[in-house]
Motif scaffolding. Sequence first.
Motif, short mmCIF file in Angstrom:
data_model
loop_
_atom_site.label_atom_id
_atom_site.label_comp_id
_atom_site.label_asym_id
_atom_site.label_seq_id
_atom_site.Cartn_x
_atom_site.Cartn_y
_atom_site.Cartn_z
N GLU A 295 -8.09 44.94 6.15
CA GLU A 295 -7.54 45.93 7.08
C GLU A 295 -6.44 46.75 6.41
O GLU A 295 -5.78 46.30 5.48
CB GLU A 295 -6.97 45.22 8.32
N LYS A 296 -6.29 48.00 6.88
CA LYS A 296 -5.26 48.92 6.41
C LYS A 296 -5.37 49.22 4.92
O LYS A 296 -4.38 49.53 4.27
CB LYS A 296 -3.87 48.41 6.77
N GLU B 26 -6.44 48.54 11.45
CA GLU B 26 -5.87 47.21 11.70
C GLU B 26 -6.74 46.50 12.72
O GLU B 26 -7.16 47.09 13.72
CB GLU B 26 -4.44 47.35 12.21
N THR C 156 -7.59 42.61 14.88
CA THR C 156 -7.04 41.32 15.31
C THR C 156 -7.84 40.16 14.74
O THR C 156 -7.35 39.05 14.63
CB THR C 156 -7.02 41.24 16.84
N LYS D 83 -9.10 40.51 8.37
CA LYS D 83 -7.68 40.46 8.69
C LYS D 83 -6.87 40.25 7.42
O LYS D 83 -7.21 39.41 6.59
CB LYS D 83 -7.42 39.32 9.68
N ASN D 84 -5.79 41.05 7.22
CA ASN D 84 -4.96 40.96 6.02
C ASN D 84 -3.54 40.56 6.42
O ASN D 84 -2.75 41.38 6.86
CB ASN D 84 -4.94 42.30 5.28
N ASN E 256 0.89 45.53 3.10
CA ASN E 256 2.02 45.05 3.89
C ASN E 256 3.24 44.85 3.00
O ASN E 256 3.12 44.45 1.84
CB ASN E 256 1.65 43.72 4.56
#
Length: 586
Positions: free
Chosen positions: A106-107, A150, A152, A181-182, A283
């Motif tokens: 994700e992202k 993003e 869940t 998911k990251n 992140n």
Amino acid sequence: MISLQQSAFTLPENTVGTFGIQISDADGDTVTVTVNAIDIVANYSESESAIIVEAPNVAAEQIFAVNVTATDDKGASTSQQINVTVQNVNIKPEILLDSTSLSIAEKTSRSVGIQISDADGDEVSVTIDASDITVNYSETNSAIIIEAPEVTEEQVFSIIIIATDVNGGTDEAELLVTVTKNDPPSVRFTDTAEYQIVERTFFTMPFEVSDPDTSITDLILDAVLEPNFMTNQEPVGFETTIDVENKILRIDVGRPEIIGVDDNNNYIPADYTLTLNVSDGVNLTSASFVFDVIGTNELLLLELESPSVFIVQGNQKNVSYNMTGALDGYRVLDFYYLNEPDLEDNRLDFSIDIETQTITVIAKPGSFRSDGNNSIALRLEYAENDVLGKSYTKTFTVNIREAISQNEINIEDKINTLYKITSLGSEYEEVAYFVNSYLYLSNRIDNNEYEINKENIFLKREIWYAGGFGLVELLREKLALSDELSVDAEYQKAFNSIEREIARIDQLQLFLIVEVLNNLISQDPNNLFPIFLEEDFFDLNAEYPSRFVGNSKYGSYNTEGIWNFNEEYQIIEPVIRKLQGRINRN
């Protein structure tokens, strides 16, 4: 004789047609068949008894003439024409993906190569059908670019790529993207206590870092140091080193800013925040801790007997110097020509003897240049033993001569005096900055007054620095010309210029103290700074390296050669510490 099944045929473009043909000769002669055609490929196949035609790509329906000639071995021949009508047929474009499925975090973003072709050479447009995920087509890079949202939990997205040509032909391809998911990395310092660190030392701080999705060696770690007080300067002499393998952050501590004293006349420690940032490429996670930097009373000063010397070619000159304030001694880091052309010429031999505190310079035979520069700058770089952080430099000039005139000696003495008082003038500036900061931090003046005072100090400092150091450099250039000062008129002009500059600097510095500093001191109800208005403070010709260090009025050296201020004058100590870099810069 040539017999055709039919003399006219129709073919779709980009196809191959076979047309039957019979060749006969009444005399039984051997017959040769030739085929002629323009803009269309046609050949005779004896084994198939046929004419084989390859229809070209056409923009619109078009008729092509194919001429077939049969010739016997006696030269007799006959011909027939076949008319081939080629019809325009649109062929849809074709999509070819490097991959039809992939998984990304994700992202993050990813690109997938794509090739789009059209047999007709038609212009093709590309559209993308996708929901809840950002997808773009880059014609330049021949790629589908995906930006994962993003999520869940793990989620699969269907992306439909549609290619359409100008005639309405289309092709579709599906790309399945699994977005995982990251989770962000985590970082913390294992010891969260606030530290007080002595300047020019180092300490280490262990930390823990982990990431459920990324190897620690693939994480991006960065340390950022920020002062927790108002300053316009970047921290000087501070360095951070991150040991990822052992999870240790090392901080080499430089010199702290002077930020004032409290109501009990204690110095306010300069405190800093060190932040360790950890990124997995998407992140960012951070951990911070605060530490204070405590100044020391150490003062490392190297004062030359003369910052500029004359030497006759072929002779030797010894220049003594005085080193004060080295707690455990000092070491020479480098001694070198300041300018590259002088290094190439290499007209000097020079060395330093730490035991006798003597610099020896030899001007090699033939080193004088009658038509060139004879002023050579040398730079000495040194540091305290076993002390991390800032090193110091001292520059002095060697003037090579065939002979030394009295005029040159007199001018050089004056230049050295001007240089000294201009350098020591920085003490006025630092005193004013220090008092201004103290008054602001202790709420004696507001921010507007603080900024106005700071600007006034800076403007006056620029005036005397530009004048003093500028004239020193100009006069040293004159000294580099061997016959410039042999003319009495030129000598007197230079001598008078220095005298005027010394008087001007004296007046400007006194003006700074009286107009700016005196006004600041008058706002201090604790009356901490009266010493800055005493007569000794204006003594520009004192022999000690600063107005304070070496002046028995303010303190004394201990048995280890460290200067200690008397109790009533210890308020000066942070000012002098701040000055070390400037006093030693030349």
